[in-house]
Design a protein around this motif. Structure first.
Motif, PDB file in Angstrom:
ATOM      1  N   ARG A   1     -17.552  31.117  24.931  1.00  0.00           N
ATOM      2  CA  ARG A   1     -16.289  30.379  24.833  1.00  0.00           C
ATOM      3  C   ARG A   1     -16.372  29.219  23.848  1.00  0.00           C
ATOM      4  NH1 ARG A   1     -16.149  31.752  30.367  1.00  0.00           N
ATOM      5  NH2 ARG A   1     -17.088  29.786  31.013  1.00  0.00           N
TER       6      ARG A   1
ATOM      7  N   ALA B   1     -13.351  38.747  34.799  1.00  0.00           N
ATOM      8  CA  ALA B   1     -13.127  37.452  35.440  1.00  0.00           C
ATOM      9  C   ALA B   1     -14.236  36.462  35.072  1.00  0.00           C
ATOM     10  CB  ALA B   1     -13.061  37.626  36.952  1.00  0.00           C
TER      11      ALA B   1
ATOM     12  N   ARG C   1     -13.938  34.709  30.860  1.00  0.00           N
ATOM     13  CA  ARG C   1     -12.537  34.327  30.844  1.00  0.00           C
ATOM     14  C   ARG C   1     -12.005  34.189  29.417  1.00  0.00           C
ATOM     15  NH1 ARG C   1     -14.667  30.588  34.160  1.00  0.00           N
ATOM     16  NH2 ARG C   1     -14.087  28.904  32.735  1.00  0.00           N
TER      17      ARG C   1
END
Length: 362
Positions: free
Chosen positions: A261, A173, A176
């Protein structure tokens, strides 16, 4: 300070690094479940994570140890603290803490002990000798990879009938997945590595390999997250190789999930790894992976990335280049994440620890 504790972790230090972050996640998890948790760390000044432990309701104590020759004093302090806290289970992380608790356990036989190693190589000749002669003390000895566990048994650092592999867990979580990656306006392809600047992490070879890639593909950059004793040397090398403008040294306090990311590929070419936590986190985000073909990383990456010899600069550069040249499909990215969640998701790993703690009376 003298309030009883159900579960006590013991570790060398509490600076921000792989094993320390694993200890933090375990302590936080079991504190949230309602257990009274404490952490003892050996080395004074290595306390960067102390506020995060204490914010989770975990008590911390330092043994103020600065060398192996202070082991007797540290044993005395630790034994007194354990007699005050009266834990059911003591869980040591890494070889210094394991030896310390193994020696103490002979005088506190009521305590159940788990020892966790985080690498194939944790100690030199003296420390390995001490672990061999105390290897029967832990009720359970674990390592974070299957290959490393077998090696520890073969080297008589673990008792075979009490040895088990329990990998590190990944909080999916927190890392992501990005299925729709926005196109970059600058056209820069960003490689990222998250590792402390220590000899085993092999940054020197990585920088030399990146210099070859950057020579052929000028629209590339390398983001290095971490701190450590070899950081100044690596900065000098980047200048010498003429790639300093393409290499960002982001430090040890950078936002790892956000940085992952924002990157296009992850590279970790360590000379050895116990598990490869940073690689697993990058795969949870979905990034293509170039990793060293060494125990730990082999198990984490499997067939979902490129494995290379950590001393072969040309092979590393070629694998990095393939990340640019080959299409990275959304299905490939999703497959990497599913592999990590299935095999190393924190929920399943915590369940394994809960089972072992219950077996020992927690």
């Amino acid at each position: 300070m003298n309030a009883p504790r159900d579960l006590v972790y013991v570790i060398t230090g509490l600076n921000r690094a792989g094993a320390e972050l694993v200890c933090l996640s375990q302590a936080t998890h079991f504190s949230r479940l309602g257990h009274r948790v404490g952490v003892i760390y050996l080395v004074d000044g290595h306390d960067g994570l102390v506020p995060e432990f204490e914010a989770s309701g975990v008590a911390t104590a330092c043994l103020r140890m600065s060398s192996i020759w202070e082991l007797p004093q540290a044993m005395w302090r630790c034994r007194n603290l354990l007699r005050e806290w009266r834990p059911t289970v003591v869980h040591s992380h890494m070889i210094h803490a394991t030896i310390l608790i193994s020696l103490i356990k002979w005088t506190l036989p009521e305590i159940k002990m788990i020892a966790t190693a985080h690498s194939v190589h944790e100690g030199g000749r003296l420390l390995n000798f001490l672990q061999r002669i105390t290897r029967s003390a832990p009720d359970l000895s674990t390592n974070v990879s299957e290959e490393a566990t077998r090696t520890y048994v073969a080297q008589r650092l673990f008792c075979a009938d009490r040895a088990k592999c329990i990998p590190n867990g990944i909080d999916a979580a927190r890392f992501r997945f990005q299925d729709n990656r926005p196109a970059k306006s600058d056209g820069i392809f960003t490689y990222i590595c998250v590792a402390q600047f220590r000899p085993e992490k092999n940054h020197i070879t990585l920088l030399r390999a990146f210099s070859r890639v950057h020579g052929d593909h000028p629209n590339t950059q390398l983001m290095l997250l971490g701190a450590g004793p070899l950081l100044p040397e690596c900065k000098v090398l980047a200048e010498t190789l003429g790639i300093s403008s393409a290499v960002t040294f982001a430090g040890g306090n950078a936002d790892v999930p956000t940085s992952l990311r924002d990157a296009d590929a992850f590279v970790l070419v360590s000379n050895y790894e116990g598990f490869g936590l940073a690689a697993a986190e990058a795969m949870a985000v979905g990034l293509p992976i170039v990793g060293a073909d060494v125990p730990g990383l082999r198990e984490v990456i499997g067939r979902y990335g490129r494995l290379v010899c950590p001393t072969d600069i040309e092979a590393i550069a070629e694998a990095m280049e393939q990340c640019i040249l080959e299409e990275d499909r959304p299905s490939d990215r999703l497959a990497r994440r599913h592999h990590i969640i299935k095999n190393f998701g924190s929920d399943s790993i915590f369940a394994k620890w809960e089972s072992e703690y219950r077996r020992l009376g927690l």
